[in-house]
Scaffold this motif. Sequence first.
Motif, PDB file in Angstrom:
ATOM      1  N   THR A   5      29.586 -36.931  -2.579  1.00 11.23           N
ATOM      2  CA  THR A   5      29.486 -35.845  -1.614  1.00 11.23           C
ATOM      3  C   THR A   5      28.819 -34.645  -2.265  1.00 11.23           C
ATOM      4  O   THR A   5      29.298 -34.127  -3.273  1.00 11.23           O
ATOM      5  CB  THR A   5      30.877 -35.460  -1.074  1.00 11.23           C
ATOM      6  N   LEU A   6      27.704 -34.238  -1.690  1.00 11.89           N
ATOM      7  CA  LEU A   6      26.943 -33.113  -2.217  1.00 11.89           C
ATOM      8  C   LEU A   6      27.619 -31.801  -1.842  1.00 11.89           C
ATOM      9  O   LEU A   6      28.214 -31.677  -0.768  1.00 11.89           O
ATOM     10  CB  LEU A   6      25.525 -33.123  -1.647  1.00 11.89           C
ATOM     11  N   GLY A   7      27.496 -30.838  -2.717  1.00 14.16           N
ATOM     12  CA  GLY A   7      28.071 -29.529  -2.467  1.00 14.16           C
ATOM     13  C   GLY A   7      27.124 -28.625  -1.696  1.00 14.16           C
ATOM     14  O   GLY A   7      26.070 -29.054  -1.205  1.00 14.16           O
ATOM     15  N   SER A   8      27.479 -27.368  -1.631  1.00  9.44           N
ATOM     16  CA  SER A   8      26.677 -26.389  -0.911  1.00  9.44           C
ATOM     17  C   SER A   8      25.406 -26.049  -1.690  1.00  9.44           C
ATOM     18  O   SER A   8      25.319 -26.259  -2.894  1.00  9.44           O
ATOM     19  CB  SER A   8      27.503 -25.124  -0.676  1.00  9.44           C
ATOM     20  N   HIS A   9      24.426 -25.556  -0.977  1.00  8.42           N
ATOM     21  CA  HIS A   9      23.167 -25.043  -1.529  1.00  8.42           C
ATOM     22  C   HIS A   9      22.240 -26.129  -2.081  1.00  8.42           C
ATOM     23  O   HIS A   9      21.295 -25.814  -2.807  1.00  8.42           O
ATOM     24  CB  HIS A   9      23.407 -23.980  -2.605  1.00  8.42           C
ATOM     25  N   VAL A  10      22.510 -27.401  -1.768  1.00 13.10           N
ATOM     26  CA  VAL A  10      21.615 -28.487  -2.171  1.00 13.10           C
ATOM     27  C   VAL A  10      21.373 -29.407  -0.983  1.00 13.10           C
ATOM     28  O   VAL A  10      22.201 -29.500  -0.073  1.00 13.10           O
ATOM     29  CB  VAL A  10      22.162 -29.309  -3.369  1.00 13.10           C
ATOM     30  N   SER A  11      20.233 -30.098  -1.010  1.00 17.00           N
ATOM     31  CA  SER A  11      19.936 -31.101   0.012  1.00 17.00           C
ATOM     32  C   SER A  11      19.426 -32.357  -0.679  1.00 17.00           C
ATOM     33  O   SER A  11      18.755 -32.298  -1.708  1.00 17.00           O
ATOM     34  CB  SER A  11      18.906 -30.576   1.015  1.00 17.00           C
ATOM     35  N   LEU A  12      19.763 -33.491  -0.112  1.00 13.24           N
ATOM     36  CA  LEU A  12      19.420 -34.785  -0.706  1.00 13.24           C
ATOM     37  C   LEU A  12      17.919 -35.041  -0.659  1.00 13.24           C
ATOM     38  O   LEU A  12      17.282 -34.848   0.378  1.00 13.24           O
ATOM     39  CB  LEU A  12      20.157 -35.903   0.045  1.00 13.24           C
ATOM     40  N   VAL A  13      17.376 -35.478  -1.793  1.00 13.61           N
ATOM     41  CA  VAL A  13      15.990 -35.942  -1.876  1.00 13.61           C
ATOM     42  C   VAL A  13      15.990 -37.461  -1.897  1.00 13.61           C
ATOM     43  O   VAL A  13      15.295 -38.104  -1.120  1.00 13.61           O
ATOM     44  CB  VAL A  13      15.278 -35.386  -3.129  1.00 13.61           C
ATOM     45  N   SER A  14      16.792 -38.055  -2.794  1.00 16.44           N
ATOM     46  CA  SER A  14      16.857 -39.513  -2.884  1.00 16.44           C
ATOM     47  C   SER A  14      18.136 -39.931  -3.597  1.00 16.44           C
ATOM     48  O   SER A  14      18.760 -39.137  -4.300  1.00 16.44           O
ATOM     49  CB  SER A  14      15.643 -40.076  -3.635  1.00 16.44           C
TER      50      SER A  14
END
Length: 107
Positions: A5-14
Amino acid sequence: VLTDTLGSHVSLVSASGSNTVTGKTITWAAFPLAAGASTTRTVTVDVANPLPVGASSTTNAAEATDDGAHGDDTDPSNNTDSVLVGLGSVVDLSVDKTAPATAGPGD
């Protein structure tokens, strides 16, 4: 099953391997893993630009869930982990201008 689970202020690239993505959660289906073995999954993200004022880190969390296909997990207490990730330096530009109190033509 493995989730990240990604946190805040980031977006998935791959993300490596065969996975599905729902919102900020990446899920890898159950896969065989021998006792004592390990595996690696790689997740690449973009950091928000610009970062919101005061934002300097994000928390990334992962969890492994036993599907029970090969018996019960003998130690489920070690199936989750998270890490606080710094998002780089915060830029704070400053300009300091000085000039005489008065100036005349040609100064």
